[in-house]
Write a protein that holds these residues in place. Structure first.
Motif, PDB file in Angstrom:
ATOM      1  N   ASP A 103       0.855  -1.191   0.000  1.00  0.00           N
ATOM      2  CA  ASP A 103       0.000   0.000   0.000  1.00  0.00           C
ATOM      3  C   ASP A 103       0.889   1.237   0.000  1.00  0.00           C
ATOM      4  OD1 ASP A 103      -1.897   1.961   0.307  1.00  0.00           O
ATOM      5  OD2 ASP A 103      -2.827   1.087   2.078  1.00  0.00           O
ATOM      6  N   THR A 104       1.223   1.724  -1.194  1.00  0.00           N
ATOM      7  CA  THR A 104       2.192   2.816  -1.303  1.00  0.00           C
ATOM      8  C   THR A 104       1.734   4.110  -0.636  1.00  0.00           C
ATOM      9  OG1 THR A 104       1.314   3.407  -3.473  1.00  0.00           O
ATOM     10  CG2 THR A 104       3.224   1.938  -3.427  1.00  0.00           C
ATOM     11  N   GLY A 105       0.466   4.297  -0.425  1.00  0.00           N
ATOM     12  CA  GLY A 105      -0.028   5.538   0.179  1.00  0.00           C
ATOM     13  C   GLY A 105      -0.274   5.456   1.674  1.00  0.00           C
ATOM     14  N   TRP A 106       0.185   4.398   2.323  1.00  0.00           N
ATOM     15  CA  TRP A 106      -0.155   4.172   3.733  1.00  0.00           C
ATOM     16  C   TRP A 106       0.224   5.322   4.654  1.00  0.00           C
ATOM     17  CZ3 TRP A 106       3.556   3.785   7.640  1.00  0.00           C
ATOM     18  CH2 TRP A 106       4.882   3.634   7.229  1.00  0.00           C
ATOM     19  N   ARG A 107       1.239   6.085   4.324  1.00  0.00           N
ATOM     20  CA  ARG A 107       1.685   7.190   5.191  1.00  0.00           C
ATOM     21  C   ARG A 107       0.713   8.368   5.204  1.00  0.00           C
ATOM     22  NH1 ARG A 107       6.226   4.987   2.885  1.00  0.00           N
ATOM     23  NH2 ARG A 107       7.996   4.559   4.262  1.00  0.00           N
ATOM     24  N   THR A 108      -0.180   8.428   4.221  1.00  0.00           N
ATOM     25  CA  THR A 108      -1.107   9.564   4.109  1.00  0.00           C
ATOM     26  C   THR A 108      -2.574   9.166   4.259  1.00  0.00           C
ATOM     27  OG1 THR A 108      -1.157   9.337   1.697  1.00  0.00           O
ATOM     28  CG2 THR A 108       0.497  10.839   2.640  1.00  0.00           C
ATOM     29  N   ILE A 109      -2.842   7.887   4.457  1.00  0.00           N
ATOM     30  CA  ILE A 109      -4.227   7.409   4.585  1.00  0.00           C
ATOM     31  C   ILE A 109      -4.651   7.458   6.050  1.00  0.00           C
ATOM     32  CG2 ILE A 109      -5.757   5.414   4.330  1.00  0.00           C
ATOM     33  CD1 ILE A 109      -3.949   4.568   1.946  1.00  0.00           C
ATOM     34  N   THR A 110      -5.827   8.032   6.290  1.00  0.00           N
ATOM     35  CA  THR A 110      -6.374   8.094   7.645  1.00  0.00           C
ATOM     36  C   THR A 110      -7.459   7.042   7.772  1.00  0.00           C
ATOM     37  OG1 THR A 110      -5.887  10.455   7.796  1.00  0.00           O
ATOM     38  CG2 THR A 110      -7.523   9.586   9.332  1.00  0.00           C
ATOM     39  N   LYS A 111      -7.238   6.079   8.660  1.00  0.00           N
ATOM     40  CA  LYS A 111      -8.210   5.016   8.935  1.00  0.00           C
ATOM     41  C   LYS A 111      -7.773   4.251  10.179  1.00  0.00           C
ATOM     42  CE  LYS A 111      -7.862   1.130   6.271  1.00  0.00           C
ATOM     43  NZ  LYS A 111      -7.916   0.324   5.064  1.00  0.00           N
ATOM     44  N   ARG A 112      -8.545   3.249  10.539  1.00  0.00           N
ATOM     45  CA  ARG A 112      -8.198   2.433  11.712  1.00  0.00           C
ATOM     46  C   ARG A 112      -6.864   1.736  11.457  1.00  0.00           C
ATOM     47  NH1 ARG A 112      -8.472  -2.940  12.647  1.00  0.00           N
ATOM     48  NH2 ARG A 112      -9.744  -3.321  10.835  1.00  0.00           N
ATOM     49  N   PRO A 113      -5.941   1.813  12.421  1.00  0.00           N
ATOM     50  CA  PRO A 113      -4.648   1.143  12.246  1.00  0.00           C
ATOM     51  C   PRO A 113      -4.825  -0.374  12.073  1.00  0.00           C
ATOM     52  CG  PRO A 113      -4.570   2.642  14.114  1.00  0.00           C
ATOM     53  CD  PRO A 113      -6.008   2.542  13.687  1.00  0.00           C
ATOM     54  N   GLU A 114      -4.044  -0.934  11.158  1.00  0.00           N
ATOM     55  CA  GLU A 114      -4.067  -2.377  10.915  1.00  0.00           C
ATOM     56  C   GLU A 114      -2.673  -2.992  11.035  1.00  0.00           C
ATOM     57  OE1 GLU A 114      -5.831  -2.989   7.075  1.00  0.00           O
ATOM     58  OE2 GLU A 114      -7.688  -1.972   7.652  1.00  0.00           O
ATOM     59  N   HIS A 115      -1.656  -2.141  11.045  1.00  0.00           N
ATOM     60  CA  HIS A 115      -0.265  -2.606  11.044  1.00  0.00           C
ATOM     61  C   HIS A 115       0.549  -1.844  12.071  1.00  0.00           C
ATOM     62  CE1 HIS A 115      -1.952  -3.119   6.980  1.00  0.00           C
ATOM     63  NE2 HIS A 115      -1.329  -4.278   7.030  1.00  0.00           N
ATOM     64  N   LEU A 116       1.660  -2.450  12.467  1.00  0.00           N
ATOM     65  CA  LEU A 116       2.590  -1.812  13.401  1.00  0.00           C
ATOM     66  C   LEU A 116       4.005  -2.053  12.914  1.00  0.00           C
ATOM     67  CD1 LEU A 116       2.681  -0.440  16.330  1.00  0.00           C
ATOM     68  CD2 LEU A 116       3.499  -2.667  17.052  1.00  0.00           C
ATOM     69  N   ILE A 117       4.790  -0.982  12.890  1.00  0.00           N
ATOM     70  CA  ILE A 117       6.189  -1.052  12.495  1.00  0.00           C
ATOM     71  C   ILE A 117       7.017  -0.685  13.722  1.00  0.00           C
ATOM     72  CG2 ILE A 117       7.970  -0.062  11.013  1.00  0.00           C
ATOM     73  CD1 ILE A 117       5.557   0.655   9.077  1.00  0.00           C
ATOM     74  N   GLN A 118       7.961  -1.551  14.089  1.00  0.00           N
ATOM     75  CA  GLN A 118       8.822  -1.276  15.234  1.00  0.00           C
ATOM     76  C   GLN A 118      10.190  -0.830  14.766  1.00  0.00           C
ATOM     77  OE1 GLN A 118       9.596  -4.565  17.933  1.00  0.00           O
ATOM     78  NE2 GLN A 118      11.110  -3.381  19.061  1.00  0.00           N
ATOM     79  N   PRO A 129      -4.041   7.111  12.410  1.00  0.00           N
ATOM     80  CA  PRO A 129      -5.258   6.683  13.114  1.00  0.00           C
ATOM     81  C   PRO A 129      -6.377   7.728  13.003  1.00  0.00           C
ATOM     82  CG  PRO A 129      -3.540   7.270  14.685  1.00  0.00           C
ATOM     83  CD  PRO A 129      -2.925   7.341  13.324  1.00  0.00           C
ATOM     84  N   ASP A 130      -7.579   7.228  12.764  1.00  0.00           N
ATOM     85  CA  ASP A 130      -8.732   8.116  12.622  1.00  0.00           C
ATOM     86  C   ASP A 130      -9.459   8.348  13.944  1.00  0.00           C
ATOM     87  OD1 ASP A 130      -9.833   5.619  12.942  1.00  0.00           O
ATOM     88  OD2 ASP A 130     -11.046   5.669  11.122  1.00  0.00           O
ATOM     89  N   THR A 131      -8.961   7.717  15.000  1.00  0.00           N
ATOM     90  CA  THR A 131      -9.584   7.860  16.316  1.00  0.00           C
ATOM     91  C   THR A 131      -8.537   7.700  17.404  1.00  0.00           C
ATOM     92  OG1 THR A 131     -11.356   7.036  17.747  1.00  0.00           O
ATOM     93  CG2 THR A 131     -10.168   5.396  16.473  1.00  0.00           C
ATOM     94  N   ASN A 132      -8.829   8.227  18.571  1.00  0.00           N
ATOM     95  CA  ASN A 132      -7.976   7.982  19.734  1.00  0.00           C
ATOM     96  C   ASN A 132      -8.157   6.535  20.168  1.00  0.00           C
ATOM     97  OD1 ASN A 132      -7.320  10.709  19.730  1.00  0.00           O
ATOM     98  ND2 ASN A 132      -8.839  11.223  21.277  1.00  0.00           N
ATOM     99  N   GLY A 133      -7.232   6.038  20.935  1.00  0.00           N
ATOM    100  CA  GLY A 133      -7.357   4.670  21.432  1.00  0.00           C
ATOM    101  C   GLY A 133      -6.165   4.263  22.254  1.00  0.00           C
ATOM    102  N   GLU A 134      -6.029   2.959  22.407  1.00  0.00           N
ATOM    103  CA  GLU A 134      -4.954   2.395  23.214  1.00  0.00           C
ATOM    104  C   GLU A 134      -4.240   1.319  22.416  1.00  0.00           C
ATOM    105  OE1 GLU A 134      -5.363   1.305  27.608  1.00  0.00           O
ATOM    106  OE2 GLU A 134      -5.531  -0.644  26.586  1.00  0.00           O
ATOM    107  N   LEU A 135      -2.942   1.473  22.317  1.00  0.00           N
ATOM    108  CA  LEU A 135      -2.082   0.456  21.709  1.00  0.00           C
ATOM    109  C   LEU A 135      -1.523  -0.374  22.841  1.00  0.00           C
ATOM    110  CD1 LEU A 135      -0.446  -0.726  19.326  1.00  0.00           C
ATOM    111  CD2 LEU A 135       1.238   1.078  19.747  1.00  0.00           C
ATOM    112  N   ARG A 136      -1.698  -1.677  22.760  1.00  0.00           N
ATOM    113  CA  ARG A 136      -1.179  -2.584  23.787  1.00  0.00           C
ATOM    114  C   ARG A 136      -0.250  -3.565  23.087  1.00  0.00           C
ATOM    115  NH1 ARG A 136      -2.110  -4.206  28.998  1.00  0.00           N
ATOM    116  NH2 ARG A 136      -3.727  -2.647  29.253  1.00  0.00           N
TER     117      ARG A 136
END
Length: 158
Positions: A103-118, A129-136
């Protein structure tokens, strides 16, 4: 073994038994801390899933990147729970190369997070992210305290 026993063992092993020691207690504790940290890094000895200070990150809508607790070595699982819900979403742990490939545009797309990069000291969500929340996260980590700071006076790795 507690810290006093470890220092005594060091002194025996290094034949540093007479007062006016060749190695100061401060130096010995420093070396013991380094050894504990190195063991945690090499063998992934400390698994963490419960300590909120290490495992929970508050997510703000519109912000993709967050600092990790300094003890985190390797994230094994991540979930995102939007504010106002109780159902966590499991995030796929990936890297920037894979995100760019899929997904070449992932850096500019606003939506629910689906991936995590460490990275070494931070994590980046796979979308804005399109909403506040909690990352665990669940992770392997370094010891949280130096030996001289421990109230139980034992290494965290037993």
């Amino acid at each position: 073994m507690d810290v006093a026993e470890l220092i005594s063992q060091f002194r025996t092993d290094s034949d540093d038994l007479k007062e006016a020691y060749l190695s100061s207690t401060v130096d010995v504790k420093k070396w013991l801390n380094e050894g504990e940290e190195e063991a945690a890094i090499r063998a992934r000895l400390i698994y963490e899933a419960d300590n909120a200070a290490v495992c929970v990150i508050a997510v703000t809508a519109g912000l993709m990147s967050y600092a990790l607790h300094p003890s985190v070595l390797d994230i094994t699982r991540a979930t995102f729970t939007p504010t106002g819900t109780t159902t966590p979403w499991t995030l796929a742990i990936t890297d920037r190369i894979e995100r760019d490939r899929t997904d070449t545009g992932w850096r500019t797309i606003t939506k629910r997070p689906e991936h995590l990069i460490q990275d070494d000291t931070r994590v980046t969500l796979g979308y804005i992210p399109d909403t506040n929340g909690e990352l665990r996260i669940e992770c392997y980590r370094l010891p949280l305290m130096l030996m001289e700071d421990r109230t139980d006076e034992s290494p965290e790795i037993g």
